[in-house]
Design a protein around this motif. Structure first.
Motif, PDB file in Angstrom:
ATOM      1  N   PRO A 218     -14.085  10.013 -11.787  1.00  0.00           N
ATOM      2  CA  PRO A 218     -13.477  10.283 -10.716  1.00  0.00           C
ATOM      3  C   PRO A 218     -13.219   8.747  -9.720  1.00  0.00           C
ATOM      4  CG  PRO A 218     -14.904  11.519 -11.162  1.00  0.00           C
ATOM      5  CD  PRO A 218     -15.059  10.790 -12.168  1.00  0.00           C
ATOM      6  N   TYR A 219     -12.071   8.680  -9.175  1.00  0.00           N
ATOM      7  CA  TYR A 219     -12.543   7.473  -7.887  1.00  0.00           C
ATOM      8  C   TYR A 219     -11.582   8.116  -6.924  1.00  0.00           C
ATOM      9  CZ  TYR A 219      -7.128   7.539  -8.821  1.00  0.00           C
ATOM     10  OH  TYR A 219      -5.671   7.196  -8.831  1.00  0.00           O
ATOM     11  N   THR A 220     -11.746   7.035  -6.361  1.00  0.00           N
ATOM     12  CA  THR A 220     -11.400   7.289  -4.711  1.00  0.00           C
ATOM     13  C   THR A 220      -9.770   6.543  -4.711  1.00  0.00           C
ATOM     14  OG1 THR A 220     -13.875   7.262  -3.809  1.00  0.00           O
ATOM     15  CG2 THR A 220     -11.490   6.962  -1.848  1.00  0.00           C
ATOM     16  N   PRO A 221      -8.853   7.549  -4.150  1.00  0.00           N
ATOM     17  CA  PRO A 221      -7.619   6.432  -4.356  1.00  0.00           C
ATOM     18  C   PRO A 221      -7.696   5.765  -2.710  1.00  0.00           C
ATOM     19  CG  PRO A 221      -7.465   8.810  -3.654  1.00  0.00           C
ATOM     20  CD  PRO A 221      -8.933   8.764  -3.544  1.00  0.00           C
ATOM     21  N   ILE A 222      -6.722   4.641  -2.970  1.00  0.00           N
ATOM     22  CA  ILE A 222      -6.106   4.273  -2.072  1.00  0.00           C
ATOM     23  C   ILE A 222      -5.150   4.741  -1.320  1.00  0.00           C
ATOM     24  CG2 ILE A 222      -5.483   1.476  -0.906  1.00  0.00           C
ATOM     25  CD1 ILE A 222      -7.252   0.621  -2.600  1.00  0.00           C
ATOM     26  N   VAL A 223      -4.855   5.165   0.025  1.00  0.00           N
ATOM     27  CA  VAL A 223      -3.698   6.093   0.535  1.00  0.00           C
ATOM     28  C   VAL A 223      -2.778   5.259   1.166  1.00  0.00           C
ATOM     29  CG1 VAL A 223      -4.924   8.020   0.600  1.00  0.00           C
ATOM     30  CG2 VAL A 223      -4.818   7.002   2.081  1.00  0.00           C
ATOM     31  N   GLY A 224      -3.440   3.703   1.419  1.00  0.00           N
ATOM     32  CA  GLY A 224      -1.872   2.532   2.094  1.00  0.00           C
ATOM     33  C   GLY A 224      -2.956   1.964   3.142  1.00  0.00           C
ATOM     34  N   ALA A 225      -2.444   0.878   3.393  1.00  0.00           N
ATOM     35  CA  ALA A 225      -3.411  -0.904   3.949  1.00  0.00           C
ATOM     36  C   ALA A 225      -2.918  -0.921   5.496  1.00  0.00           C
ATOM     37  CB  ALA A 225      -2.917  -1.316   2.712  1.00  0.00           C
ATOM     38  N   THR A 226      -4.101  -1.193   6.382  1.00  0.00           N
ATOM     39  CA  THR A 226      -3.265  -2.091   7.602  1.00  0.00           C
ATOM     40  C   THR A 226      -3.490  -3.666   7.699  1.00  0.00           C
ATOM     41  OG1 THR A 226      -5.390  -1.752   8.815  1.00  0.00           O
ATOM     42  CG2 THR A 226      -3.922   0.505   8.411  1.00  0.00           C
ATOM     43  N   TYR A 227      -2.479  -4.955   8.336  1.00  0.00           N
ATOM     44  CA  TYR A 227      -2.823  -5.512   7.734  1.00  0.00           C
ATOM     45  C   TYR A 227      -3.447  -6.417   8.758  1.00  0.00           C
ATOM     46  CZ  TYR A 227      -1.022 -10.638   8.180  1.00  0.00           C
ATOM     47  OH  TYR A 227      -0.719 -12.264   8.581  1.00  0.00           O
ATOM     48  N   ASP A 228      -4.243  -6.886   9.072  1.00  0.00           N
ATOM     49  CA  ASP A 228      -5.344  -7.904   9.431  1.00  0.00           C
ATOM     50  C   ASP A 228      -5.172  -9.132   9.929  1.00  0.00           C
ATOM     51  OD1 ASP A 228      -8.097  -9.269  11.071  1.00  0.00           O
ATOM     52  OD2 ASP A 228      -8.865  -7.756   9.958  1.00  0.00           O
ATOM     53  N   VAL A 229      -4.361  -9.187  11.296  1.00  0.00           N
ATOM     54  CA  VAL A 229      -3.896 -10.415  11.733  1.00  0.00           C
ATOM     55  C   VAL A 229      -5.428 -11.731  11.841  1.00  0.00           C
ATOM     56  CG1 VAL A 229      -2.238 -11.980  13.711  1.00  0.00           C
ATOM     57  CG2 VAL A 229      -2.044  -9.566  12.982  1.00  0.00           C
ATOM     58  N   ASN A 230      -5.974 -11.697  11.841  1.00  0.00           N
ATOM     59  CA  ASN A 230      -7.244 -12.402  12.084  1.00  0.00           C
ATOM     60  C   ASN A 230      -7.137 -13.142  11.198  1.00  0.00           C
ATOM     61  OD1 ASN A 230      -7.176 -12.340  15.013  1.00  0.00           O
ATOM     62  ND2 ASN A 230      -8.610 -10.285  14.755  1.00  0.00           N
ATOM     63  N   SER A 231      -7.683 -12.292   9.734  1.00  0.00           N
ATOM     64  CA  SER A 231      -8.189 -12.852   8.604  1.00  0.00           C
ATOM     65  C   SER A 231      -6.856 -13.165   7.781  1.00  0.00           C
ATOM     66  CB  SER A 231      -8.830 -11.522   8.007  1.00  0.00           C
ATOM     67  OG  SER A 231      -8.630 -10.536   7.466  1.00  0.00           O
ATOM     68  N   ASP A 232      -5.707 -12.334   8.224  1.00  0.00           N
ATOM     69  CA  ASP A 232      -4.367 -12.529   6.994  1.00  0.00           C
ATOM     70  C   ASP A 232      -5.027 -11.729   5.577  1.00  0.00           C
ATOM     71  OD1 ASP A 232      -1.392 -13.521   6.529  1.00  0.00           O
ATOM     72  OD2 ASP A 232      -2.837 -15.213   5.684  1.00  0.00           O
ATOM     73  N   LEU A 233      -5.411 -10.818   6.335  1.00  0.00           N
ATOM     74  CA  LEU A 233      -5.565  -9.590   4.731  1.00  0.00           C
ATOM     75  C   LEU A 233      -5.052  -8.265   5.270  1.00  0.00           C
ATOM     76  CD1 LEU A 233      -9.100 -10.943   3.704  1.00  0.00           C
ATOM     77  CD2 LEU A 233      -6.737 -11.138   2.705  1.00  0.00           C
ATOM     78  N   TYR A 234      -4.721  -7.801   3.643  1.00  0.00           N
ATOM     79  CA  TYR A 234      -4.559  -6.170   4.290  1.00  0.00           C
ATOM     80  C   TYR A 234      -5.555  -5.209   3.858  1.00  0.00           C
ATOM     81  CZ  TYR A 234       0.890  -6.862   4.263  1.00  0.00           C
ATOM     82  OH  TYR A 234       1.810  -7.114   5.146  1.00  0.00           O
ATOM     83  N   VAL A 235      -6.105  -4.166   4.794  1.00  0.00           N
ATOM     84  CA  VAL A 235      -7.042  -3.816   4.921  1.00  0.00           C
ATOM     85  C   VAL A 235      -7.326  -2.685   3.784  1.00  0.00           C
ATOM     86  CG1 VAL A 235      -9.667  -2.570   5.984  1.00  0.00           C
ATOM     87  CG2 VAL A 235      -7.983  -5.360   6.374  1.00  0.00           C
ATOM     88  N   PRO A 236      -7.580  -1.681   2.676  1.00  0.00           N
ATOM     89  CA  PRO A 236      -7.277  -0.583   2.202  1.00  0.00           C
ATOM     90  C   PRO A 236      -7.737   0.266   3.194  1.00  0.00           C
ATOM     91  CG  PRO A 236      -8.994  -1.593   0.635  1.00  0.00           C
ATOM     92  CD  PRO A 236      -8.243  -2.516   2.414  1.00  0.00           C
ATOM     93  N   VAL A 237      -6.688   1.267   3.334  1.00  0.00           N
ATOM     94  CA  VAL A 237      -7.303   2.523   3.274  1.00  0.00           C
ATOM     95  C   VAL A 237      -7.135   3.860   2.599  1.00  0.00           C
ATOM     96  CG1 VAL A 237      -6.250   4.767   5.139  1.00  0.00           C
ATOM     97  CG2 VAL A 237      -5.888   2.524   5.831  1.00  0.00           C
ATOM     98  N   ARG A 238      -8.476   4.739   2.452  1.00  0.00           N
ATOM     99  CA  ARG A 238      -8.950   5.208   1.256  1.00  0.00           C
ATOM    100  C   ARG A 238      -8.732   7.012   1.658  1.00  0.00           C
ATOM    101  NH1 ARG A 238     -11.322   1.550  -1.819  1.00  0.00           N
ATOM    102  NH2 ARG A 238     -11.500  -0.691  -1.440  1.00  0.00           N
ATOM    103  N   GLY A 239      -8.827   7.742   0.875  1.00  0.00           N
ATOM    104  CA  GLY A 239      -8.524   8.904   0.625  1.00  0.00           C
ATOM    105  C   GLY A 239      -9.645   9.579   0.382  1.00  0.00           C
ATOM    106  N   ASP A 240      -9.573  11.112   0.479  1.00  0.00           N
ATOM    107  CA  ASP A 240     -11.174  11.289   0.082  1.00  0.00           C
ATOM    108  C   ASP A 240     -12.149  11.117  -0.995  1.00  0.00           C
ATOM    109  OD1 ASP A 240     -10.404  13.269   2.332  1.00  0.00           O
ATOM    110  OD2 ASP A 240      -9.334  14.768   1.150  1.00  0.00           O
ATOM    111  N   ILE A 241     -12.793  10.554  -0.363  1.00  0.00           N
ATOM    112  CA  ILE A 241     -13.939  10.276  -1.551  1.00  0.00           C
ATOM    113  C   ILE A 241     -13.877  10.984  -3.232  1.00  0.00           C
ATOM    114  CG2 ILE A 241     -16.730  10.005  -2.329  1.00  0.00           C
ATOM    115  CD1 ILE A 241     -16.688  10.207   0.478  1.00  0.00           C
ATOM    116  N   TYR A 242     -13.959  10.240  -3.920  1.00  0.00           N
ATOM    117  CA  TYR A 242     -13.345  10.835  -5.280  1.00  0.00           C
ATOM    118  C   TYR A 242     -12.505  11.686  -5.284  1.00  0.00           C
ATOM    119  CZ  TYR A 242     -17.192   7.449  -5.545  1.00  0.00           C
ATOM    120  OH  TYR A 242     -18.402   6.789  -5.518  1.00  0.00           O
ATOM    121  N   SER A 243     -11.834  11.765  -4.866  1.00  0.00           N
ATOM    122  CA  SER A 243     -10.861  13.160  -4.845  1.00  0.00           C
ATOM    123  C   SER A 243      -9.672  12.959  -6.204  1.00  0.00           C
ATOM    124  CB  SER A 243      -9.488  12.950  -4.048  1.00  0.00           C
ATOM    125  OG  SER A 243      -8.991  12.285  -3.435  1.00  0.00           O
ATOM    126  N   GLU A 244      -9.578  11.874  -6.940  1.00  0.00           N
ATOM    127  CA  GLU A 244      -8.425  12.060  -7.782  1.00  0.00           C
ATOM    128  C   GLU A 244      -9.082  11.264  -9.143  1.00  0.00           C
ATOM    129  OE1 GLU A 244      -5.175  10.162  -7.314  1.00  0.00           O
ATOM    130  OE2 GLU A 244      -4.630  10.767  -5.124  1.00  0.00           O
TER     131      GLU A 244
END
Length: 312
Positions: A218-244
């Protein structure tokens, strides 16, 4: 580099006996292990017991239970980045099943065993958001717990030319802690199948094969990301824990052995062909910088090994 202070040493004393009266079908198997872990400075008794009952025609019923302990990982005990007050992780193992020998005195034939197993694990090391002081996080505690249960089957075959075995396990593993509700464990594997066969070909030649199949982890999927302007990085948005799950693991191996016997020397040459079907087994997922694209990293392709062993 781990300092000498955090070197892991384990010592243990183990006693096991079998009590069986003549002409009795019952066998009683008590045991006791006393373990010492230097990392936690604990001396832990681990009582265990087993019982067997022999029925007619090579059928035996059996059951066992016992307590087991394991020291925390070295890095979790670090005074700066861990919790030096962690205690050992504990588990109660219980099994019940049978074994049947179909050979009935013959040198060839099958034997079969099957067991139901259940493990209750507790005091597992888990991450925590608690604070030791206003300026120091606790990092880890012993709030983890879990349950593992399932059925396993093992069949063995032996004859003058062939020998081998096949094993299948159906299991479920669940984990939880103070921060996370109980859910499927990252180590859960529903189906595990292994088959091994070996045949003597004559003139000291031997061929053997192994086939393995395992449900993907099992693994926790990444379902999207948000952009952090301060760090100039994309922060992952994770789905349900170990759902895939990763794709299933499958591998078939083939090996040839040839032995040369001399007066004072035995040479064995072998050709070992691993993953002969060139299966692309996924092992992990790699994402692009913005998490919009991903690809699975696979294991080794077909892998031949040629070698020789000398025995004096």
């Amino acid at each position: 580099v781990v300092s000498k202070k955090y070197e892991s040493d384990v010592a243990g004393v183990y006693w096991r006996n079998v009590f069986h009266q003549q002409d009795s079908r019952w066998s009683f198997i008590p045991g006791l292990r006393v373990s010492w872990f230097n990392l936690t400075d604990e001396v832990l008794p681990e009582p265990r017991v087993g019982i067997r009952y022999a029925l007619d025609h090579g059928l035996t019923l059996r059951a066992a239970s016992g307590l087991y302990n394991q020291a925390p990982a070295v890095q979790t005990l670090d005074k700066t980045y861990g919790n030096p007050d962690l205690t050992s992780q504990r588990a109660v193992h219980t099994t019940a099943g049978f074994e049947k020998d179909f050979r009935e005195g013959s040198a060839s034939g099958w034997s079969l065993s099957s067991d139901f197993f259940y493990k209750h694990v507790y005091d597992l090391v888990a991450r925590t958001t608690a604070m030791v002081s206003p300026s120091r996080p606790q990092y880890y505690d012993n709030s983890g717990y879990g349950h593992i249960y399932g059925l396993e089957f093992l069949g063995k075959y032996k004859s003058s030319l062939w020998q081998g075995w096949i094993a299948y396990t159906l299991s479920r593993s669940r984990r939880g802690d103070a921060l996370t509700p109980e859910t499927i464990s990252q180590y859960d594997q529903t189906h595990l199948l292994t088959a091994v066969a070996e045949r003597e070909l004559g003139r000291n030649w031997k061929v053997s094969a192994r086939v393995r199949y395992t449900t993907g982890n099992p693994y926790t999927p990444i379902v999207g990301a948000t952009y952090d302007v301060n760090s100039d990085l994309y922060v992952p948005v994770r789905g349900d824990i170990y759902s895939e799950r990763m794709g299933a693991f499958f591998q078939a191996d083939l090996r040839f052995d040839k032995k040369w016997v001399y007066d004072r020397l035995i040479l064995t040459g072998y050709l070992d062909l691993q993953n002969i079907t060139n299966q692309q087994n996924p092992q992990e997922i790699r994402y692009s910088y913005d998490y919009r694209q991903s690809e699975k990293i696979t294991g080794l392709p077909i892998y031949p090994t040629l070698g020789i062993k000398a025995e004096f």
